[in-house]
Design a protein around this motif. Sequence first.
Motif, PDB file in Angstrom:
ATOM      1  N   MET A  77       0.827  -1.195   0.000  1.00 33.18           N
ATOM      2  CA  MET A  77       0.000   0.000   0.000  1.00 33.18           C
ATOM      3  C   MET A  77       0.866   1.252   0.000  1.00 33.18           C
ATOM      4  N   ASN A  78       0.395   2.311  -0.640  1.00 36.28           N
ATOM      5  CA  ASN A  78       1.159   3.548  -0.721  1.00 36.28           C
ATOM      6  C   ASN A  78       0.426   4.703  -0.047  1.00 36.28           C
ATOM      7  N   ASN A  79      -0.583   5.253  -0.723  1.00 38.80           N
ATOM      8  CA  ASN A  79      -1.274   6.434  -0.212  1.00 38.80           C
ATOM      9  C   ASN A  79      -2.327   6.068   0.828  1.00 38.80           C
ATOM     10  N   ILE A  80      -2.172   6.652   2.016  1.00 44.22           N
ATOM     11  CA  ILE A  80      -3.133   6.474   3.094  1.00 44.22           C
ATOM     12  C   ILE A  80      -3.723   7.838   3.441  1.00 44.22           C
ATOM     13  N   LEU A  81      -5.042   7.932   3.464  1.00 46.98           N
ATOM     14  CA  LEU A  81      -5.705   9.162   3.893  1.00 46.98           C
ATOM     15  C   LEU A  81      -6.089   9.009   5.355  1.00 46.98           C
ATOM     16  N   LEU A  82      -5.540   9.884   6.196  1.00 49.89           N
ATOM     17  CA  LEU A  82      -5.801   9.849   7.633  1.00 49.89           C
ATOM     18  C   LEU A  82      -6.675  11.045   7.992  1.00 49.89           C
TER      19      LEU A  82
ATOM     20  N   THR B  24      -6.767  11.559  -5.726  1.00 48.97           N
ATOM     21  CA  THR B  24      -5.615  10.737  -5.359  1.00 48.97           C
ATOM     22  C   THR B  24      -5.986   9.263  -5.357  1.00 48.97           C
ATOM     23  N   GLN B  25      -5.102   8.443  -5.879  1.00 52.84           N
ATOM     24  CA  GLN B  25      -5.308   6.995  -5.856  1.00 52.84           C
ATOM     25  C   GLN B  25      -4.982   6.492  -4.457  1.00 52.84           C
ATOM     26  N   LEU B  26      -6.015   6.291  -3.663  1.00 58.49           N
ATOM     27  CA  LEU B  26      -5.835   5.912  -2.262  1.00 58.49           C
ATOM     28  C   LEU B  26      -5.927   4.399  -2.092  1.00 58.49           C
ATOM     29  N   GLU B  27      -5.043   3.893  -1.242  1.00 61.70           N
ATOM     30  CA  GLU B  27      -5.091   2.472  -0.917  1.00 61.70           C
ATOM     31  C   GLU B  27      -6.004   2.209   0.272  1.00 61.70           C
ATOM     32  N   ALA B  28      -6.114   3.189   1.177  1.00 61.45           N
ATOM     33  CA  ALA B  28      -6.953   3.013   2.360  1.00 61.45           C
ATOM     34  C   ALA B  28      -7.244   4.364   2.994  1.00 61.45           C
TER      35      ALA B  28
ATOM     36  N   LEU C 160      -4.807  -3.801   7.238  1.00 58.68           N
ATOM     37  CA  LEU C 160      -4.718  -3.133   5.936  1.00 58.68           C
ATOM     38  C   LEU C 160      -4.366  -4.133   4.840  1.00 58.68           C
ATOM     39  N   ASN C 161      -3.451  -5.041   5.149  1.00 58.68           N
ATOM     40  CA  ASN C 161      -3.053  -6.039   4.159  1.00 58.68           C
ATOM     41  C   ASN C 161      -4.204  -6.986   3.827  1.00 58.68           C
ATOM     42  N   VAL C 162      -4.955  -7.384   4.856  1.00 53.72           N
ATOM     43  CA  VAL C 162      -6.096  -8.282   4.633  1.00 53.72           C
ATOM     44  C   VAL C 162      -7.146  -7.599   3.761  1.00 53.72           C
ATOM     45  N   LEU C 163      -7.463  -6.345   4.082  1.00 61.89           N
ATOM     46  CA  LEU C 163      -8.462  -5.616   3.306  1.00 61.89           C
ATOM     47  C   LEU C 163      -7.980  -5.399   1.876  1.00 61.89           C
TER      48      LEU C 163
END
Length: 220
Positions: A1-6, A44-48, A110-113
């Motif tokens: 995963m790269n981009n995370i929106l917090l 943005t291409q978000l991973e999570a 995160l990896n499971v999702l």
Amino acid sequence: MNNILLIEHSLSDKSDLGQQLSEQGYSVHRVNNAFDALVYMETTQLEAILLDYSVPKMDSFWLLVTRKPSTAIIVLADSRCELERINALELGADDYLAKPINIRELQLRLNVLHRRLQAPMNDNFNHDISFDDTIYTIRFAEKSLVLTQTEYRLFKYLFDRQGEVITKQELQRRVLHKELGRFDRNLDMHISNTRRKLVKRNLPRELINTVRGQGYSFNF
């Protein structure tokens, strides 16, 4: 995963969680409101997405979530309250973690999702769904989904009325055979459980769609 929106309540101080994620190699984008969150979701291409449940006025965020099924959403909360967890999942979250957040556990979730959401689906799967009323089993896309009796009846009722928005009051009366109480969350719990079972079978959870403030609808 790269981009995370917090999405956090305050941006005044450096986020410990954001810093920990950055140290693990994630690119963390921090916002504190629904508008900025929506901008990132569209540009943005978000991973999570990690959402602090205390952030106010997030209705517009949840409305867009229903149109972004490929982005994993984890709610972060101070409470381990079961009703809050159910509410978060019913709104569209994929997972729920209570603080303090263990960064290793968060990474694993995160990896499971990521694996679930990226699992290949046959774009040409058959839209026909068959029902086995004797064992409460649904067969769809060459897979079988076993539900409880109530989950099965809710799924079938929505399927029979696909494309329509069915109110919670109607579902409560027709399927659960009782009136919907002000604090009654049984219906939401059954819908949430059904969605989780769909995801586990690599079937689209969006078959049962939440229509904010109205009820649910079934859509392919």
